[in-house]
Design an enzyme around this catalytic site. Structure first.
Site, PDB file in Angstrom:
ATOM      1  N   CYS A   1       0.805  -1.234   0.000  1.00  0.00           N
ATOM      2  CA  CYS A   1       0.000   0.000   0.000  1.00  0.00           C
ATOM      3  C   CYS A   1       0.835   1.279   0.000  1.00  0.00           C
ATOM      4  O   CYS A   1       0.588   2.194  -0.794  1.00  0.00           O
ATOM      5  CB  CYS A   1      -0.900   0.057   1.233  1.00  0.00           C
ATOM      6  SG  CYS A   1      -1.335  -1.505   1.994  1.00  0.00           S
TER       7      CYS A   1
ATOM      8  N   LYS B   1       3.235   1.866  -3.010  1.00  0.00           N
ATOM      9  CA  LYS B   1       2.340   1.967  -4.172  1.00  0.00           C
ATOM     10  C   LYS B   1       1.727   3.354  -4.257  1.00  0.00           C
ATOM     11  O   LYS B   1       1.763   4.016  -5.296  1.00  0.00           O
ATOM     12  CB  LYS B   1       1.266   0.873  -4.047  1.00  0.00           C
ATOM     13  CG  LYS B   1       0.275   0.746  -5.148  1.00  0.00           C
ATOM     14  CD  LYS B   1      -1.026   1.453  -4.927  1.00  0.00           C
ATOM     15  CE  LYS B   1      -1.796   1.175  -3.695  1.00  0.00           C
ATOM     16  NZ  LYS B   1      -2.623  -0.004  -3.703  1.00  0.00           N
TER      17      LYS B   1
ATOM     18  N   TYR C   1      -6.564  -5.326  -8.920  1.00  0.00           N
ATOM     19  CA  TYR C   1      -6.239  -3.944  -8.580  1.00  0.00           C
ATOM     20  C   TYR C   1      -4.746  -3.666  -8.649  1.00  0.00           C
ATOM     21  O   TYR C   1      -4.325  -2.584  -9.060  1.00  0.00           O
ATOM     22  CB  TYR C   1      -6.875  -3.517  -7.251  1.00  0.00           C
ATOM     23  CG  TYR C   1      -6.192  -3.970  -5.985  1.00  0.00           C
ATOM     24  CD1 TYR C   1      -5.231  -3.179  -5.379  1.00  0.00           C
ATOM     25  CD2 TYR C   1      -6.508  -5.178  -5.391  1.00  0.00           C
ATOM     26  CE1 TYR C   1      -4.606  -3.584  -4.206  1.00  0.00           C
ATOM     27  CE2 TYR C   1      -5.899  -5.592  -4.221  1.00  0.00           C
ATOM     28  CZ  TYR C   1      -4.938  -4.792  -3.633  1.00  0.00           C
ATOM     29  OH  TYR C   1      -4.315  -5.189  -2.487  1.00  0.00           O
TER      30      TYR C   1
ATOM     31  N   HIS D   1     -21.111  22.537  -2.017  1.00  0.00           N
ATOM     32  CA  HIS D   1     -20.984  23.040  -3.382  1.00  0.00           C
ATOM     33  C   HIS D   1     -19.812  24.007  -3.496  1.00  0.00           C
ATOM     34  O   HIS D   1     -19.601  24.805  -2.578  1.00  0.00           O
ATOM     35  CB  HIS D   1     -22.281  23.759  -3.757  1.00  0.00           C
ATOM     36  CG  HIS D   1     -22.294  24.240  -5.167  1.00  0.00           C
ATOM     37  ND1 HIS D   1     -22.418  23.381  -6.238  1.00  0.00           N
ATOM     38  CD2 HIS D   1     -22.172  25.482  -5.678  1.00  0.00           C
ATOM     39  CE1 HIS D   1     -22.373  24.089  -7.360  1.00  0.00           C
ATOM     40  NE2 HIS D   1     -22.229  25.369  -7.049  1.00  0.00           N
TER      41      HIS D   1
HETATM   42  C1  LIG Z   1       1.345  -4.149  -4.274  1.00  0.00           C
HETATM   43  C2  LIG Z   1       0.334  -4.233  -3.172  1.00  0.00           C
HETATM   44  C3  LIG Z   1      -0.485  -3.164  -2.927  1.00  0.00           C
HETATM   45  C4  LIG Z   1      -1.404  -3.206  -1.896  1.00  0.00           C
HETATM   46  N1  LIG Z   1      -2.217  -2.129  -1.697  1.00  0.00           N
HETATM   47  C5  LIG Z   1      -3.134  -2.151  -0.706  1.00  0.00           C
HETATM   48  C6  LIG Z   1      -3.953  -1.020  -0.455  1.00  0.00           C
HETATM   49  O1  LIG Z   1      -3.858  -0.002  -1.141  1.00  0.00           O
HETATM   50  N2  LIG Z   1      -4.815  -1.078   0.571  1.00  0.00           N
HETATM   51  C7  LIG Z   1      -4.944  -2.193   1.372  1.00  0.00           C
HETATM   52  O2  LIG Z   1      -5.742  -2.198   2.309  1.00  0.00           O
HETATM   53  N3  LIG Z   1      -4.181  -3.291   1.136  1.00  0.00           N
HETATM   54  C8  LIG Z   1      -3.287  -3.293   0.126  1.00  0.00           C
HETATM   55  N4  LIG Z   1      -2.490  -4.391  -0.080  1.00  0.00           N
HETATM   56  C9  LIG Z   1      -2.728  -5.603   0.734  1.00  0.00           C
HETATM   57  C10 LIG Z   1      -2.059  -5.484   2.100  1.00  0.00           C
HETATM   58  O3  LIG Z   1      -0.705  -5.194   1.938  1.00  0.00           O
HETATM   59  C11 LIG Z   1      -2.236  -6.782   2.858  1.00  0.00           C
HETATM   60  O4  LIG Z   1      -3.610  -7.133   2.892  1.00  0.00           O
HETATM   61  C12 LIG Z   1      -1.734  -6.693   4.279  1.00  0.00           C
HETATM   62  O5  LIG Z   1      -0.375  -6.347   4.303  1.00  0.00           O
HETATM   63  C13 LIG Z   1      -1.943  -8.028   5.006  1.00  0.00           C
HETATM   64  O6  LIG Z   1      -1.392  -7.962   6.287  1.00  0.00           O
HETATM   65  P1  LIG Z   1      -0.917  -9.298   7.016  1.00  0.00           P
HETATM   66  O7  LIG Z   1      -0.573  -8.912   8.411  1.00  0.00           O
HETATM   67  O8  LIG Z   1      -1.900 -10.377   6.816  1.00  0.00           O
HETATM   68  O9  LIG Z   1       0.383  -9.764   6.235  1.00  0.00           O
HETATM   69  P2  LIG Z   1       1.680  -9.003   5.748  1.00  0.00           P
HETATM   70  O10 LIG Z   1       1.556  -7.546   5.849  1.00  0.00           O
HETATM   71  O11 LIG Z   1       1.986  -9.600   4.420  1.00  0.00           O
HETATM   72  O12 LIG Z   1       2.773  -9.432   6.792  1.00  0.00           O
HETATM   73  C14 LIG Z   1       3.221 -10.748   6.904  1.00  0.00           C
HETATM   74  C15 LIG Z   1       4.646 -10.721   7.405  1.00  0.00           C
HETATM   75  O13 LIG Z   1       5.017 -12.028   7.789  1.00  0.00           O
HETATM   76  C16 LIG Z   1       6.377 -12.238   7.450  1.00  0.00           C
HETATM   77  N5  LIG Z   1       6.569 -13.679   7.404  1.00  0.00           N
HETATM   78  C17 LIG Z   1       6.057 -14.571   6.532  1.00  0.00           C
HETATM   79  N6  LIG Z   1       6.396 -15.826   6.880  1.00  0.00           N
HETATM   80  C18 LIG Z   1       7.140 -15.716   8.003  1.00  0.00           C
HETATM   81  C19 LIG Z   1       7.772 -16.665   8.858  1.00  0.00           C
HETATM   82  N7  LIG Z   1       7.677 -17.974   8.650  1.00  0.00           N
HETATM   83  N8  LIG Z   1       8.493 -16.216   9.918  1.00  0.00           N
HETATM   84  C20 LIG Z   1       8.577 -14.881  10.176  1.00  0.00           C
HETATM   85  N9  LIG Z   1       7.990 -13.939   9.398  1.00  0.00           N
HETATM   86  C21 LIG Z   1       7.275 -14.368   8.334  1.00  0.00           C
HETATM   87  C22 LIG Z   1       6.516 -11.529   6.127  1.00  0.00           C
HETATM   88  O14 LIG Z   1       7.864 -11.191   5.863  1.00  0.00           O
HETATM   89  C23 LIG Z   1       5.647 -10.294   6.346  1.00  0.00           C
HETATM   90  O15 LIG Z   1       6.402  -9.206   6.825  1.00  0.00           O
HETATM   91  C24 LIG Z   1      -1.532  -4.373  -1.094  1.00  0.00           C
HETATM   92  C25 LIG Z   1      -0.697  -5.468  -1.332  1.00  0.00           C
HETATM   93  C26 LIG Z   1       0.230  -5.397  -2.363  1.00  0.00           C
HETATM   94  C27 LIG Z   1       1.110  -6.590  -2.622  1.00  0.00           C
END
Ligand SMILES: Cc1cc2nc3c(=O)[nH]c(=O)nc-3n(C[C@H](O)[C@H](O)[C@H](O)COP(=O)(O)OP(=O)(O)OC[C@H]3O[C@@H](n4cnc5c(N)ncnc54)[C@H](O)[C@@H]3O)c2cc1C
Length: 462
Positions: free
Chosen positions: A48, A51, A180, A439
């Protein structure tokens, strides 16, 4: 409980994991978090945040162009890609620091290491090959770009992650995908002067969005010079003798490019995580299956965010983290609420949306009213831009509730955020009608569309 090293061990320092760890620690729990890459996760480091910064960078080209219509003479402009990459790096490093600091200040133990489950209470930290134990484990490992391994030459391609850090701006790029991420990156590269081709297997980009948004954006992307090949897939990518890439389409065309980016979905990060050893079940796509309270098949292990493949958005991962905290520590079992989630596509033009699309509403409701306005935004009158703005409200004719709102045009994401509040509250069309307009704004259309443009009864437009 004290038999374990920690009350809570979080695997993954992204949007969901960081929030759950920090808030749990402020409640007095003994918490550790393991992150194999950089704290902040996908959103901050390679999603996010960078981007949106790149989208801003692209918008300047348009601002310089539009300025002439308002009396400005803009001198010669030039763009330096490495400067943008460096500025972006500086900002995400700053944000990463804030994330780390927030965790440290809350008393969370930080492990910069990959973590893998050994059993239901034990995790191996690969960086220094030791194990730690915890009473409760939260898996928040997120997802990664689908590498599309079936595509011959996929190893020559990049994903969105590498696109942020290319050593130089490509002259031409081919992007496969219509979601997206694909359309946002197409917009950025196109704005920065890169010859951009989008290859998409469907008929119009953004398959799950409202039809008007899809066709409106599709036309606008083409009008901006992005070539879109629909009902087409890539069948192979190879490097030519000239060093350039040749992407071969299912239509038999060879597209020459400096980079080929694959944006064909994301896969959950569960490979090699040791889920079997801990008794954590996954679905056919490898996503961790959870109940309504984000609890996995192993009662002391929970999972939140993209790794569960529910709705892959940062605010959703954060909300699921807060529900986890309420459920596990505050004695208030709370199921995440996935209804009426507003979302934006930072394409050019932007899309903001909340609630049901017209198509979904027509399937779910017997009788709907559609209020639709399409117009030229005020700024375009002097800038000369031909771009149109579309606004749409979907109303359940039975209850008069507004069940969907969709906007294509400048600031659509900002508007969707605000519209999400009345829609979540169950506002009716009459509530919209008695709201005074601001407006002159584009958003005033949302409260001045008094007559339905058409109705859809029993799935038929009348
Ligand atoms: C290009 C792009 C643009 C995006 N734009 C938007 C947007 O505009 N708005 C929006 O709401 N969402 C957006 N998203 C989606 C958003 O980034 C994700 O939904 C969000 O980051 C999910 O959070 P999370 O905590 O599930 O996982 P993540 O943020 O992916 O975090 C997971 C973490 O776990 C770590 N990890 C993985 N496996 C292990 C392991 N075994 N041991 C230790 N660490 C590990 C990874 O390195 C990572 O840092 C975008 C995604 C991308 C790829």
């Amino acid at each position: 409980m004290t038999a374990y090293d920690y009350d809570l061990l979080v695997i993954g320092g992204g949007s969901g994991g960081v929030r759950a760890a920090r808030v749990s620690a402020t409640l007095g729990k003994r918490v550790a978090i393991a992150e194999e890459s950089r704290f902040g996760g996908t959103c901050v480091i390679r999603g996010c945040v960078p981007k949106k910064l790149y989208v801003y960078a692209g918008e300047f080209a348009e601002h310089f162009h539009d300025a002439a219509g308002f009396g400005w003479t803009v001198g010669e402009t030039s763009f330096d890609w490495p400067s943008l990459v460096a500025a972006k790096d500086k900002e995400i490093t700053r944000l990463e620091g804030l994330y780390r600091k927030g965790l440290e200040n809350a008393g969370v133990a930080l492990f910069s290491s990959r973590a893998e489950l050994v059993d239901a209470h034990t995790v191996r930290l690969l960086a220094d090959n030791r194990t730690v134990t915890a009473d409760t484990i939260l898996i928040a490992t997120g997802g990664r770009s689908n590498p599309h391994s079936a595509l011959p030459g996929h190893e020559l391609c990049i994903s969105s992650t590498e696109a942020f850090d290319l050593p130089e701006l490509p002259r031409a790029i081919v992007i496969e995908g219509g979601g997206y991420i694909a359309v946002e990156f197409a917009g950025v590269f196109n704005a920065l002067g890169v010859k951009t081709t989008l290859v998409y297997r469907g008929r119009e980009v953004l398959s799950r969005f409202d039809g008007d948004m899809r066709s409106g954006l599709h036309k606008a992307l083409e009008a901006r010079g992005i070539r879109i090949l629909t009902e087409t897939v890539l069948e192979g990518v190879r490097r030519g003798a000239d060093g350039r890439l040749h992407a071969i389409t299912s239509g038999g065309e060879a597209l020459d490019a400096d980079q080929v980016m694959l944006a064909v979905g994301r896969v959950p990060n569960t490979d090699g995580l040791g889920l079997d050893r801990a008794g954590v079940a996954t679905d056919a796509l490898g996503a961790i299956t959870v109940d309504a309270f984000s609890r996995t098949s192993q009662p002391n292990i929970y999972a939140i965010g993209d790794v569960t493949n529910r709705i892959q958005l940062t605010p959703v991962a954060i909300h699921e983290a807060m529900c986890f905290v309420d459920t596990v520590w505050r004695g208030k079992p709370t199921a995440p609420d996935h209804e009426m989630i507003a979302t934006a596509v930072f394409s050019r033009p932007e899309i903001g949306t909340v609630g049901l699309t017209e198509e979904a509403a027509a399937r779910a409701y017997r009788d709907i009213e559609v209020y639709r306005a399409e117009f030229r935004p005020m700024k375009a009158t002097l800038s000369g831009s031909a771009e149109r703005m579309i606004m749409k409200l979907i109303v359940d004719a039975g209850t008069r509730k507004v069940i969907g709102a969709h906007i294509l045009g400048p600031d659509a994401g900002e508007m969707a955020q605000l519209l999400a509040i009345p829609l979540k509250m169950g506002a009716t069309k009459d509530d919209f009608d008695r709201t005074m307009a601001v407006h002159p704004t584009a958003a005033e259309e949302l409260v001045t569309m008094y007559q339905p443009s058409y109705r859809v009864r029993n799935g038929q437009r009348v």
